[in-house]
Design a protein around this motif. Structure first.
Motif, PDB file in Angstrom:
ATOM      1  N   GLY A 179     -11.044   1.952  -3.187  1.00  0.00           N
ATOM      2  CA  GLY A 179     -10.439   2.090  -4.504  1.00  0.00           C
ATOM      3  C   GLY A 179     -11.445   2.647  -5.500  1.00  0.00           C
ATOM      4  O   GLY A 179     -12.646   2.704  -5.214  1.00  0.00           O
ATOM      5  N   ASN A 180     -10.964   3.024  -6.670  1.00  0.00           N
ATOM      6  CA  ASN A 180     -11.860   3.535  -7.706  1.00  0.00           C
ATOM      7  C   ASN A 180     -12.905   2.494  -8.108  1.00  0.00           C
ATOM      8  O   ASN A 180     -14.067   2.810  -8.352  1.00  0.00           O
ATOM      9  CB  ASN A 180     -11.061   3.988  -8.936  1.00  0.00           C
ATOM     10  N   TYR A 181     -12.486   1.228  -8.149  1.00  0.00           N
ATOM     11  CA  TYR A 181     -13.417   0.159  -8.543  1.00  0.00           C
ATOM     12  C   TYR A 181     -14.528  -0.005  -7.492  1.00  0.00           C
ATOM     13  O   TYR A 181     -15.699  -0.199  -7.840  1.00  0.00           O
ATOM     14  CB  TYR A 181     -12.637  -1.151  -8.714  1.00  0.00           C
TER      15      TYR A 181
ATOM     16  N   PHE B  54      -3.371   5.204   0.842  1.00  0.00           N
ATOM     17  CA  PHE B  54      -4.509   5.527  -0.037  1.00  0.00           C
ATOM     18  C   PHE B  54      -4.461   4.588  -1.239  1.00  0.00           C
ATOM     19  O   PHE B  54      -3.477   3.858  -1.421  1.00  0.00           O
ATOM     20  CB  PHE B  54      -4.482   7.004  -0.458  1.00  0.00           C
ATOM     21  N   HIS B  55      -5.503   4.607  -2.067  1.00  0.00           N
ATOM     22  CA  HIS B  55      -5.555   3.632  -3.165  1.00  0.00           C
ATOM     23  C   HIS B  55      -4.563   3.933  -4.295  1.00  0.00           C
ATOM     24  O   HIS B  55      -3.833   3.055  -4.759  1.00  0.00           O
ATOM     25  CB  HIS B  55      -6.974   3.532  -3.740  1.00  0.00           C
ATOM     26  N   ALA B  56      -4.559   5.182  -4.762  1.00  0.00           N
ATOM     27  CA  ALA B  56      -3.754   5.490  -5.956  1.00  0.00           C
ATOM     28  C   ALA B  56      -2.855   6.708  -5.785  1.00  0.00           C
ATOM     29  O   ALA B  56      -1.696   6.691  -6.191  1.00  0.00           O
ATOM     30  CB  ALA B  56      -4.670   5.696  -7.161  1.00  0.00           C
TER      31      ALA B  56
ATOM     32  N   GLY C 104      -8.022  -1.475  -1.229  1.00  0.00           N
ATOM     33  CA  GLY C 104      -9.226  -1.336  -2.045  1.00  0.00           C
ATOM     34  C   GLY C 104      -9.117  -1.998  -3.404  1.00  0.00           C
ATOM     35  O   GLY C 104      -8.160  -2.718  -3.688  1.00  0.00           O
ATOM     36  N   ASP C 105     -10.103  -1.761  -4.261  1.00  0.00           N
ATOM     37  CA  ASP C 105     -10.300  -2.468  -5.532  1.00  0.00           C
ATOM     38  C   ASP C 105     -10.489  -3.956  -5.235  1.00  0.00           C
ATOM     39  O   ASP C 105      -9.646  -4.803  -5.560  1.00  0.00           O
ATOM     40  CB  ASP C 105      -9.159  -2.217  -6.526  1.00  0.00           C
ATOM     41  N   LEU C 106     -11.629  -4.236  -4.614  1.00  0.00           N
ATOM     42  CA  LEU C 106     -11.892  -5.569  -4.071  1.00  0.00           C
ATOM     43  C   LEU C 106     -12.536  -6.518  -5.082  1.00  0.00           C
ATOM     44  O   LEU C 106     -12.445  -7.731  -4.935  1.00  0.00           O
ATOM     45  CB  LEU C 106     -12.775  -5.440  -2.820  1.00  0.00           C
TER      46      LEU C 106
ATOM     47  N   GLY D 215      -2.427  -4.998  -1.629  1.00  0.00           N
ATOM     48  CA  GLY D 215      -2.901  -4.154  -2.738  1.00  0.00           C
ATOM     49  C   GLY D 215      -3.975  -4.862  -3.556  1.00  0.00           C
ATOM     50  O   GLY D 215      -4.232  -6.063  -3.364  1.00  0.00           O
ATOM     51  N   ASP D 216      -4.549  -4.125  -4.462  1.00  0.00           N
ATOM     52  CA  ASP D 216      -5.647  -4.537  -5.363  1.00  0.00           C
ATOM     53  C   ASP D 216      -5.931  -6.057  -5.418  1.00  0.00           C
ATOM     54  O   ASP D 216      -5.246  -6.791  -6.132  1.00  0.00           O
ATOM     55  CB  ASP D 216      -5.349  -3.997  -6.767  1.00  0.00           C
ATOM     56  N   ILE D 217      -6.987  -6.480  -4.748  1.00  0.00           N
ATOM     57  CA  ILE D 217      -7.306  -7.909  -4.616  1.00  0.00           C
ATOM     58  C   ILE D 217      -8.161  -8.422  -5.792  1.00  0.00           C
ATOM     59  O   ILE D 217      -8.008  -9.569  -6.221  1.00  0.00           O
ATOM     60  CB  ILE D 217      -8.008  -8.185  -3.262  1.00  0.00           C
TER      61      ILE D 217
ATOM     62  N   GLY E  97      -1.423   1.715  -4.316  1.00  0.00           N
ATOM     63  CA  GLY E  97      -1.379   0.622  -5.304  1.00  0.00           C
ATOM     64  C   GLY E  97      -1.871   1.115  -6.645  1.00  0.00           C
ATOM     65  O   GLY E  97      -1.314   2.026  -7.217  1.00  0.00           O
ATOM     66  N   HIS E  98      -2.936   0.482  -7.137  1.00  0.00           N
ATOM     67  CA  HIS E  98      -3.665   0.838  -8.356  1.00  0.00           C
ATOM     68  C   HIS E  98      -2.960   0.447  -9.658  1.00  0.00           C
ATOM     69  O   HIS E  98      -3.614   0.070 -10.617  1.00  0.00           O
ATOM     70  CB  HIS E  98      -4.011   2.338  -8.356  1.00  0.00           C
ATOM     71  N   THR E  99      -1.635   0.522  -9.715  1.00  0.00           N
ATOM     72  CA  THR E  99      -0.939   0.175 -10.965  1.00  0.00           C
ATOM     73  C   THR E  99      -0.630  -1.324 -11.044  1.00  0.00           C
ATOM     74  O   THR E  99      -0.295  -1.829 -12.111  1.00  0.00           O
ATOM     75  CB  THR E  99       0.408   0.921 -11.106  1.00  0.00           C
TER      76      THR E  99
HETATM   77 FE   LIG Z   1      -7.514   0.784  -8.894  1.00  0.00          FE
END
Ligand SMILES: [Fe+2]
Length: 238
Positions: free
Chosen positions: A61-63, A125-127, A35-37, A7-9, A160-162
């Motif tokens: 990810g969103n980022y 998926f990311h979130a 994602g959210d690298l 998750g979110d790295i 992930g995301h949270t």
């Molecule tokens: Fe995120």
């Protein structure tokens, strides 16, 4: 089938190396990322190179979407003004310091990955299946989980995301939040490798927490002109 999810790295290459090694040690047949690298820590390009080099496929990810497309805002939500200000600076820093090649990689990431294992439909998926910046915490009402499962059209959902890992099972559907490799927020600063094993009669989930050199990354954050605020967060796992 046994696989690992990272998750979110968030730009934390040392955490990624440790999380990857834990996945290899756990004998994962395949490794995915959520994602959210980039963001908060400075090693966004090193993270992208590592993922490509080690054949770790993943979702956007969103980022990633915001950095790669030069958006005004990362789409994240912040609880206090100081956090929002620091995060804004980190987002600008990341947009400036992410190479065109890394941005191209981020743009190329799919919103989701689907496959089946032992007759069960798995979706990553990311979130959430609806939005890539929706905070899907463990304490959401059951109704929300069921709605999401219907939307995802899957038996096992991983996201992930949270930055807070959990496993939940409702009506035979399994919901796995894989936590965060590079910026845990559950009070445990160790990196997180989520190992999922799907057999005909069960879905086993193991959140492996591994110690890595937090201080090295905490120092690099400051040395690269990012705020010491994020070094503190890394130490605290918050
Ligand atoms: Fe995120």
């Amino acid at each position: 089938m046994k696989f690992a999810v990272l998750g979110d790295i968030h730009g934390n290459i040392e955490a990624l190396k440790a999380a990857y090694q834990a996945a290899v040690d756990a004998k994962a047949e395949k490794i995915f990322h959520l994602g959210d690298l980039g963001g908060y820590a400075p090693f966004v390009n090193e993270v992208v190179d590592f993922l490509i080099e080690h054949d770790i496929s993943g979702v956007q990810g969103n980022y990633d979407e915001a950095v790669a497309n030069d958006r005004e805002h990362c789409g994240c939500k912040y609880e206090e003004p100081l956090q929002a200000e620091m995060a804004g600076l980190s987002f600008s820093w990341t947009k400036t310091n992410t190479t065109p090649e890394s941005k191209e990689y981020m743009r190329s990431l799919p919103p989701e990955i689907s496959f089946s294992a032992e007759g069960k439909r798995v979706k990553i998926f990311h979130a959430s299946p609806r939005k890539n910046n929706l905070y899907w915490y463990e304490d959401r009402p059951e109704k929300f989980f069921i709605e999401m499962a219907e939307k995802a059209d899957a038996d096992i959902m991983i996201y992930g995301h949270t930055h807070k890992p959990y496993r939940k099972e409702i009506n035979g559907r399994v919901f796995i939040n894989a936590g965060s490799v590079g910026k845990p927020k559950d009070g445990d600063p160790r990196t997180c490798t989520t190992v999922v094993e799907i057999t005909s009669d069960r879905v086993a989930v193991d959140f492996i927490r591994t110690v890595y050199d937090v201080e090295q990354v905490a120092a690099a954050i400051v040395a690269n002109g990012l705020s010491a605020y994020f070094s503190e967060k890394l130490r605290a796992g918050s």
